[in-house]
Design an enzyme around this catalytic site. Structure first.
Site, mmCIF file in Angstrom:
data_model
loop_
_atom_site.group_PDB
_atom_site.id
_atom_site.type_symbol
_atom_site.label_atom_id
_atom_site.label_comp_id
_atom_site.label_asym_id
_atom_site.label_seq_id
_atom_site.Cartn_x
_atom_site.Cartn_y
_atom_site.Cartn_z
ATOM 1 N N CYS A 151 -3.258 4.577 2.991
ATOM 2 C CA CYS A 151 -4.084 4.875 1.820
ATOM 3 C C CYS A 151 -4.522 3.625 1.069
ATOM 4 O O CYS A 151 -5.587 3.621 0.453
ATOM 5 C CB CYS A 151 -3.369 5.854 0.895
ATOM 6 S SG CYS A 151 -1.989 5.180 -0.051
ATOM 7 N N ASP A 152 -3.752 2.547 1.135
ATOM 8 C CA ASP A 152 -4.131 1.303 0.468
ATOM 9 C C ASP A 152 -5.514 0.839 0.910
ATOM 10 O O ASP A 152 -6.261 0.214 0.153
ATOM 11 C CB ASP A 152 -3.151 0.168 0.785
ATOM 12 C CG ASP A 152 -1.702 0.566 0.798
ATOM 13 O OD1 ASP A 152 -1.408 1.751 1.025
ATOM 14 O OD2 ASP A 152 -0.846 -0.313 0.630
ATOM 15 N N GLY A 153 -5.834 1.140 2.182
ATOM 16 C CA GLY A 153 -7.102 0.690 2.735
ATOM 17 C C GLY A 153 -8.309 1.216 1.980
ATOM 18 O O GLY A 153 -9.397 0.625 2.044
#
Length: 368
Positions: A151-153
């Site tokens: 999800c950081d992406g």
């Protein structure tokens, strides 16, 4: 917006929501924006003078890149040229290139910095490598391969594509961004809790209390990333309303999970496991909420108390020199936090939050 049954239950039980009376004593509004600005500069100056040590400089480029997004936010708020020059000089050190892992979002986030600088300097060299990397990715048809599978992406790469599309007028970057973003959304978004899993390892995992695991900073990356995409995306774009819908759903969910001290803990659903305050997730949430209020997407009466509590919490984590503490170290899930813990990405998030909160206060003071 209609609450899910889970969120409605949380609100009804009063487990997370706080009233406006919990915020803080009355402040001198005439000086409030100036106080935010001064602290913003103090924190930025300390971090510029005390760069974090790293084991592998190239593979940890994202940490410093996120900080320099905060440096640019400090420039925009203060109009002090030294901050833009600091960001420009770091870009020169990197020859305005993305990181060595060319298709990895963490090594692409620095493109956001280059594009901000391009807006001011209009030098094609600043974004030449950014365009080369994404042109190559599009040519090799990475769509459907879940490129951003963590999800950081969704903070790291999508705002680069939305901004690149804006400055080049090449709409294919938006088509590509939509495809990859929705791959990640469909894989990691929990419709019931309206939060993102960090990656697919956590979809069917629970913590020791039997609760689902949603990581604070991970969701902070996502909602802040959506705000940054919407900043560059035309409102007429077919996907604008979808991004906004997810942003609003997340904002509602996250706001209900704030602790009375203003922070969010690293494990969003169970503060008892890691009860210490955590500033990096809190900073990105605060940034996203203040942005939403400034844009008119979030109800000021509901979200301003949330923002104020968060701001007061965060400034309590800044020491007399300007170092921001209680930052969870680089990781991929909830974990322990220590008072002395600091990292450049935490400072970057704090500066982004400060810039949006300052804009809100300054606008209000002018209106008054």
């Amino acid at each position: 917006m209609k609450l899910t049954s889970t969120l409605a239950f949380l609100l009804l039980m009063g487990l997370y929501a706080c009233s406006e009376n919990d915020v803080l004593p009355n402040e001198n509004k005439a000086n409030e924006s100036l106080a935010v600005l001064k602290l913003m500069q103090k924190v930025c100056d300390w971090q510029l003078q005390n760069p974090s040590e790293r084991i592998n400089e190239s593979n940890e480029m994202w940490e410093r890149a996120v900080f320099y997004l905060g440096v640019m936010a400090t420039y925009h708020s203060t109009q002090e040229q030294k901050y833009q020059e600091a960001a420009l000089n770091w870009g020169k050190e990197n020859d305005f290139k993305l990181g060595p892992r060319r298709t990895h979002g963490d090594d692409q986030v620095i493109g956001q910095l280059y594009l901000e600088l391009y807006d001011n300097y209009h030098d094609p060299k600043l974004i030449e490598d950014v365009a080369i990397v994404f042109d190559n990715m599009m040519n090799y048809s990475w769509s459907g391969k879940k490129v951003w599978n963590w999800c950081d992406g969704l903070f790291m790469a999508p705002p680069v594509l939305s901004h690149l599309a804006k400055v080049t007028q090449n709409q294919q970057y938006l088509v590509y961004m939509d495809s990859l973003w929705h791959d990640t959304y469909e894989m990691l978004y929990d419709e019931e809790y309206q939060l993102f899993y960090r990656d697919n390892r956590y979809i069917d995992t629970v913590d020791v209390s039997g609760k689902k695991i949603f990581w604070s900073r991970g969701n902070g990356w996502v909602i802040a990333g959506i705000a940054r995409v919407l900043d560059q995306l035309p409102k007429s774009h077919p996907s604008y309303e979808k991004y906004l819908q997810v942003y609003l759903e997340m904002a509602q969910s996250i706001s209900l999970l704030q602790r009375p001290n203003g922070f969010w803990t690293s494990n969003l659903l169970d503060a008892n496991i890691y009860p210490d305050p955590e500033t990096s997730g809190t900073a990105f949430f605060t940034y996203a909420f203040a942005w939403g209020v400034n844009q008119g997407y979030l109800d000021e009466q509901i979200y301003l108390p949330v923002i104020k509590r968060a701001w007061l919490g965060m400034i309590s984590a800044v020491n007399e020199k300007g170092r921001l503490g209680y930052v969870q170290q680089p990781w991929h899930e909830p974990g322990p936090v220590y008072a002395e813990g600091h990292q450049e990405y935490g400072t970057g998030g704090f500066l982004l939050a400060a810039s949006e909160y300052y804009e809100y206060l300054a606008t209000k003071e002018t209106a008054d």
